[in-house]
Design an enzyme around this catalytic site. Structure first.
Site, PDB file in Angstrom:
ATOM      1  N   GLU A   1       0.715  -1.382   0.314  1.00 45.57           N
ATOM      2  CA  GLU A   1      -0.115  -0.143   0.037  1.00 45.57           C
ATOM      3  C   GLU A   1       0.780   1.254  -0.053  1.00 45.57           C
ATOM      4  O   GLU A   1       0.476   2.334  -0.017  1.00 45.57           O
ATOM      5  CB  GLU A   1      -0.910   0.003   1.168  1.00 45.57           C
ATOM      6  CG  GLU A   1      -2.004  -1.148   1.050  1.00 45.57           C
ATOM      7  CD  GLU A   1      -2.903  -1.244   2.290  1.00 45.57           C
ATOM      8  OE1 GLU A   1      -2.744  -0.495   3.309  1.00 45.57           O
ATOM      9  OE2 GLU A   1      -4.194  -1.570   1.986  1.00 45.57           O
TER      10      GLU A   1
ATOM     11  N   GLN B   1       4.688  -3.458   2.775  1.00 44.91           N
ATOM     12  CA  GLN B   1       4.609  -4.928   2.971  1.00 44.91           C
ATOM     13  C   GLN B   1       4.959  -5.997   1.827  1.00 44.91           C
ATOM     14  O   GLN B   1       4.946  -5.412   0.674  1.00 44.91           O
ATOM     15  CB  GLN B   1       2.942  -5.478   3.352  1.00 44.91           C
ATOM     16  CG  GLN B   1       2.188  -5.011   2.206  1.00 44.91           C
ATOM     17  CD  GLN B   1       0.889  -4.531   2.771  1.00 44.91           C
ATOM     18  OE1 GLN B   1       0.419  -3.571   2.717  1.00 44.91           O
ATOM     19  NE2 GLN B   1      -0.018  -5.585   3.135  1.00 44.91           N
TER      20      GLN B   1
END
Lengths: 793, 793
Positions: free
Chosen positions: B488, B591
């Site tokens: 993100e 991530q």
């Protein structure tokens, strides 16, 4: 949409011959009066019915929280919204106790005229009351250019038949009920009851009301005084409460007699001055207006406008609609910018609540280029306003992890108020736009004062921003990634051509300015290394080009994105019918972007590039922004699509007189109105400012037989007179005046004694006229002006 | 953060030996009980003090408008927020009229134990009242797995010194005051007073309260019944008002005597059933619970858990903390998913209000892979829930101008509730994640029922989405642009590797499923051409690779973006300290994203690719998401960084026991807890599901001496016993059971009669252990377990 017949075509007026209540809000915008400081929408004297009641003071706003479904770091927490301040234009009339209201009784005639030379809005009403009393009302409204704090209304009522008791109630009303605008992303947020009463100063024939905003901490005063003339006895009384003041005139009038009331209005607002200072300022302004009298105010107003038109008028022969519209546009550009004086020039001027009253890049990219050539002092003022917000821009840059200054995408006071960062904060080009306006002002006006008094600091701090935003790749090319260019349907991209070239220009002019003012540069901490880094970045700037298609990519990868699937019944604007997600990932362009780059930085593109790029992007540009048509006109003209340019010029100019975007009710599109001038002067006359040189390359479309205008250049006024076959340049100031310019690539010197005339070669486009997306073809203006558009030459 | 000493290391319990009021909210999450339908936070019996009072019913939510500073087409207009329903776990005690409150009197002892085999939360309190009366309270709480609508509390009070009058008030309380969570983007919105009373059904020893939500139109009932044992006379009375019901027990108790109250709770909620039906359902559930009795409920609970652990337990020798944590994790995964039954499995289960109680891709990408191998029926249920929302997903796709189905990024009921589209709607990979879970369930369970009863439709409609999202370029390569992958901090990009490969997988499995069920396929309108187009797109999928750096680009252009300038005092998570604008345009990864692709689609990458990619992305991955560490563990193990993998496994497993992300107060990170299993089983045992094959490639880090676990595969239970030098595979079900698997590339058949043992070759990494961004190095788990980490082998 306003039908074209709504306003008959006249060269110096916009006239409405009958009142259409369905178009009331639009006409209120069209008939708005302003001097850049005070704005009065064209509401009817009696206040209702109205579309949107509006009285504005530049930068008088309220602050409210900006909500987010999912918040993020650096999102602005509060927004700023221009508020409807105390309405001083309200004058009610009772005829034998029956209120004049156009919805009752019989409206025999209703005409309003915006006179672009007088600077007035006049209204003539012939009305028969429900009790059959016939009167004629004639009102004349002005917002004074010379007296910045002053507006005035002359209100004359003639009784046409039997005797009548006339009661005139002249009012100040704060916290008027506003419209509800839910669900429309383009309409402004409306704040209810924004004003808190502080003080009422009431005399016999007038009053001053003082209010403040709750959160933003601004104070304002609105005052009125009156002169009255009537036969026989007139009783005058004034009453006031917290949110209103009313001066009442009552008299008995016989047929053929009249009452004339002159209402003088004054406004003041401040975040710093004391309540007594504000009250006295308004009282003083009223005294000054009273000293001039209404006739004096009218005279001063005309003198001011005569001077403006003398050096700003554009004459368009052959297309009377465009003639009217470009003057209408220039008038509103003047109204927006003339006396803003270190306040922003909002996207809608002071004509309506649209965009919350915010100032965008419209100012520097569309409005100031026009003002620099017509009223350069207003440009300097607007840029001094930007400079006054520099500390806020520095803070914003710091918040964003950047250096220098990051000016807000939308603001009233200077704080970023954009609630959607991909089409707000990411549109960093605003900073280069400001720098370009600073540089253009210096070159065009010849005045170095602005540069010394803040312009240089603007150039330096924006240059620093770009260096922290951009980066060099392994090969040394300089890139800017993650930003949004002018086209808001393509966001958060790498190497937007316009942004990259504008940033490079910013870096170069900053370096050059530091060279001109080494002492000032040192004071700002600029050393040789820093300026060298600016030049190095500018010289290495990457400009994406698709070798396969032989066009520039508006941004990296743009030409490889999927195409938009235009359907036969495609609805516009796309943003109301498709998600950003889909708009962003397709080759669909909201507004001129690469074309903007080709206008501002034309030397970076070959003529073939320009022709091919125009052909490519015209097919993909939907003009969902009012900022587009004028730029497309400029490029279409340059590459030889003169009829297409004419169509776009018409669209830019008629945006509000024709309500082409269906939102003129919320205020006028000041940038597009400025764009009418841009389309004609930069488009058909080919005006460019290339480094230190002023250049022209005129060519008229078939439908325009002659184009004449004046531009200011370094204190001189240059007249340009373009015909189908030739152009003549004249200098108007002083016998010794000399002006160098470039005509179609040739260096030319014009003197006051010797106008220069050059023959024009017919411009032939390299490619055929390109099509636009279905449903987005501009109205064929050329076609309406002559029977066989293809046979012209 | 919870200090590690807060919970002593025990294999089957999480024990809190003293009460720390500052960590109350965290411990309430850790000690939450749930069966996937009912969730009770570990609030103290007496209700206060509390961190966050919480009682949840899966999918019982209220709806509220989602606000936007600047709205856009397709933005979800309303959000859904899980609400704190009627609190039935409340039991107050008065000792001689002094209320038991841990903040008053003397708290001599306070212990809470979550027993992972018993499925209970027990609490032992020794308390001296302000009037010096000493009592011991022992409560045992359970939320029944076998009886889905039932929870129960055994509440025992011993009087340790002089006689006392004990008053036990057992309550149901609706509309408890909630916490205010302003300013924290990760904390849930809190809705005040969400419940409207409908009916109270009051008996002598219990009551049922019925409520409904105002906007979402859901109805619920909560009921309580009691059993009481006490010496001498006990008076019992029940009163109720709209938002509360109270059963009071009063008795006089001598030293050495006790009162024992068993509170049986039942909950029901529905959007469709009638008020009487709901009331009777809860009354019926209470009757069923009463029939079992508390001892019976305890016994059933243990039986259920014994069966679960029998086929799901993971034994970790050498690292007792990870041992405890992986069981804790599996227990909470079970609690989240066991009886959700056609409701979503929220990111935080039913342990807290975080993320508004929404379900994300966490379910399909993290939780279901674990459940498919341990409790496959729960996977099928969760996917049937997705299927039940298919019509909403079809509508969403249509709104977005796409085909097929676009499942929501975050939701409770099925509508998109994401208020920031670049990290919501644009994360289309959720659809491929769902498809992957459908396919994995079929392969792992061997059960085709789900595919027939909706799974195929999910595959087909998601395949259609991808075809409408992607496009072929001039060279025939298939691209997906404008979407957001798992990372993100990099959004709205072209050709995210994970998304592209997941979409291709989705297309292939959809085509194969249609081949398996041609009749069903025709019923869904799939013809040969459509399936061929799916395969063609999948075969042509573009996977960006940087030839210069010899690594895959996470998305097109990623490796050419500027690097993040990590400072020595870099603050995390970055999203609270830097704008999205800056995160998106730099090479910084929130991530595991490419690593996720290399785990799921390992065959698409060579071993060298994997080693180089891990090396490249490890340096740029900040693990600001709790979804990252477990995936990084899997890849680190695969490329031979076994100690690094151990560090990450520890981080994934301890996320909530150690409160590593400082937000366990809002609920547990169910995906990361599932990730502990993933890190061990997919990481150290190397489990992969490659097409139809089950594969292992075990290798332990130095700090883990033995790893044993069971996975379910097509109705069988496969035991895997990994040591430092060898692995043994056993099949546990029936004498004739045969299971084919691949061990380190070798095809192996395991039968019930013949376990298979293989020696393990030491895995040598191609590259040295990579560093992480400053401040984001995982805790060196290996180093804590042995004195000289570099000397092991």
């Amino acid at each position: 949409m306003i039908e074209q017949s709504a306003f008959p075509v006249e060269p110096w007026c916009v006239r409405e011959t009958h009142l259409d209540l369905d178009l009331l809000a639009q006409s209120e915008s069209v008939f708005a009066l302003s001097n850049g400081h005070i704005g009065l929408r064209g509401n009817l004297d009696e206040g209702e019915p109205h579309g949107i009641a509006g009285t504005y003071l530049n930068s008088f706003y309220e602050q409210s929280p900006l909500p987010y479904a999912e918040a993020g770091y650096g999102y602005p927490e509060s927004g700023q919204t221009v508020i409807n301040v105390t309405n001083g234009k309200l004058i009610r009339l009772l005829v034998d106790d029956e209120p004049l209201d156009v919805r009752y009784g019989q409206l025999r005639a209703h005409e309003r005229v915006l006179d672009l030379r007088a600077g007035t809005l006049t209204r003539t009403v012939e009305w028969v009351s429900p009790a059959q009393r016939r009167i004629r009302l004639h009102s004349t409204r002005l917002v004074s250019f010379p007296q910045r704090a002053v507006a005035a209304i002359e209100y004359v009522v003639d009784v046409l038949d039997g005797p009548a008791r006339l009661i005139v109630q002249s009012e100040l009303v704060a916290n008027e009920a506003g419209p509800a605008h839910r669900g429309d992303p383009w309409a402004a947020a409306v704040l209810e009851h924004p004003l808190v009463a502080m003080e009422q100063d009431v005399g016999t024939g007038g009053a001053i009301l003082l209010h403040r905003t709750r959160v933003s901490g601004l104070q304002m005063a609105a005052g009125m005084e009156h002169l009255v003339e009537a036969p026989g006895r007139v009783d005058v009384a004034t009453r006031a409460s917290e949110d209103w003041a009313r001066t009442t005139f009552v008299c008995q009038v016989q047929p053929g007699q009249r009452i004339r009331v002159v209402k003088l209005l004054a406004y003041g607002g401040s975040s710093m001055r004391s309540q007594p200072a504000l009250r006295d300022q308004v009282a003083g302004a009223l005294t000054g207006a009273s000293y001039s009298g209404f006739a004096g105010l009218l005279r001063e107003q005309r003198d001011y406008l005569d001077a403006f038109w003398d050096s700003a008028d554009v004459q368009v022969d052959g297309d009377p609609e465009v003639q009217q519209a470009v003057r209408f546009g220039l008038f509103h550009v003047l109204q927006a910018g003339a006396r803003a004086e270190r306040r922003g020039i909002p996207a809608k001027g002071l004509t309506g609540p649209g965009y919350d009253g915010h100032t965008f890049w419209d100012t520097e990219a569309y409005v100031l280029p026009v003002l620099s050539y017509t009223l350069p002092g207003a440009t300097a003022d607007a840029l001094r306003w930007r400079h006054s917000t520099l500390d806020l821009a520095r803070q914003r840059a710091q918040t964003l992890g950047l250096h220098g200054a990051a000016f807000p995408w939308r603001t009233i006071r200077g704080q970023e108020c954009s609630g959607y960062w991909p089409a707000g904060t990411a549109a960093f080009h605003i900073n280069a736009d400001i720098a370009a306006a600073v540089e253009q002002y210096r070159v065009v006006s010849g005045d170095e004062t602005l540069e010394i008094e803040g312009g240089l600091e603007l150039l330096v701090e924006t240059a620093r921003l770009w260096v922290s935003l951009g980066h060099h790749d392994q090969d040394g090319r300089w890139h800017i990634v993650g930003v949004t260019g002018p086209d808001e349907y393509t966001a958060v991209v790498a190497d937007n051509v316009f942004t990259n070239l504008a940033a490079a220009h910013n870096l170069r002019v900053a370096a050059a300015a530091v060279d001109r003012h080494p002492e000032l540069g040192r004071g700002l901490g600029v050393d040789v290394d820093e300026a060298a880094a600016w030049r190095a970045a500018a010289d290495a700037v990457h400009v994406p080009y698709d070798e396969g298609l032989r066009v520039h990519a508006q941004c990296e990868g743009f030409t490889r994105l999927p195409e938009w699937n235009f359907t036969a019944d495609q609805k516009y604007p796309l943003l109301l019918h498709a998600p950003y997600f889909d708009l962003y990932r397709k080759q669909v362009v909201k507004q001129a972007d690469l074309e903007m780059a080709m206008w501002w930085f034309g030397d970076e593109f070959s003529p073939v590039d320009k022709a091919r790029n125009v052909d490519y992007y015209e097919r993909r540009t939907v003009r969902d922004s009012s900022l587009s048509a004028c730029i497309q006109a400029v490029l279409a003209a340059e590459v030889g699509h003169l009829e297409l340019a004419h169509d776009y010029a018409y669209e830019a100019a008629l945006i509000d007189l024709g309500d082409l975007h269906h939102d003129s009710r919320d205020g006028l599109h000041i940038a597009s109105l400025a764009g009418a001038w841009i389309a004609l002067v930069a488009g058909f006359a080919g005006l460019r400012q290339c480094g230190p040189a002023l250049a022209f390359d005129p060519q008229l479309p078939v439908g325009i037989t002659r184009l004449r205008f004046t531009v200011r250049w370094r204190g001189l006024r240059l007249g340009v007179d373009v015909g189908p076959r030739q152009v003549t340049y004249t200098v108007g100031d002083g016998a010794e005046a000399t002006l160098d310019l470039r005509h179609a690539g040739e260096d030319v010197t014009v003197t006051a004694r010797e106008p220069v005339t050059r023959q024009l070669d017919k411009r032939t486009p390299l490619l055929p006229r390109p099509p636009q997306p279905p449903g987005r073809e501009p109205a064929r203006r050329g076609a309406t002006l002559r029977p066989h558009p293809s046979s012209g030459g």
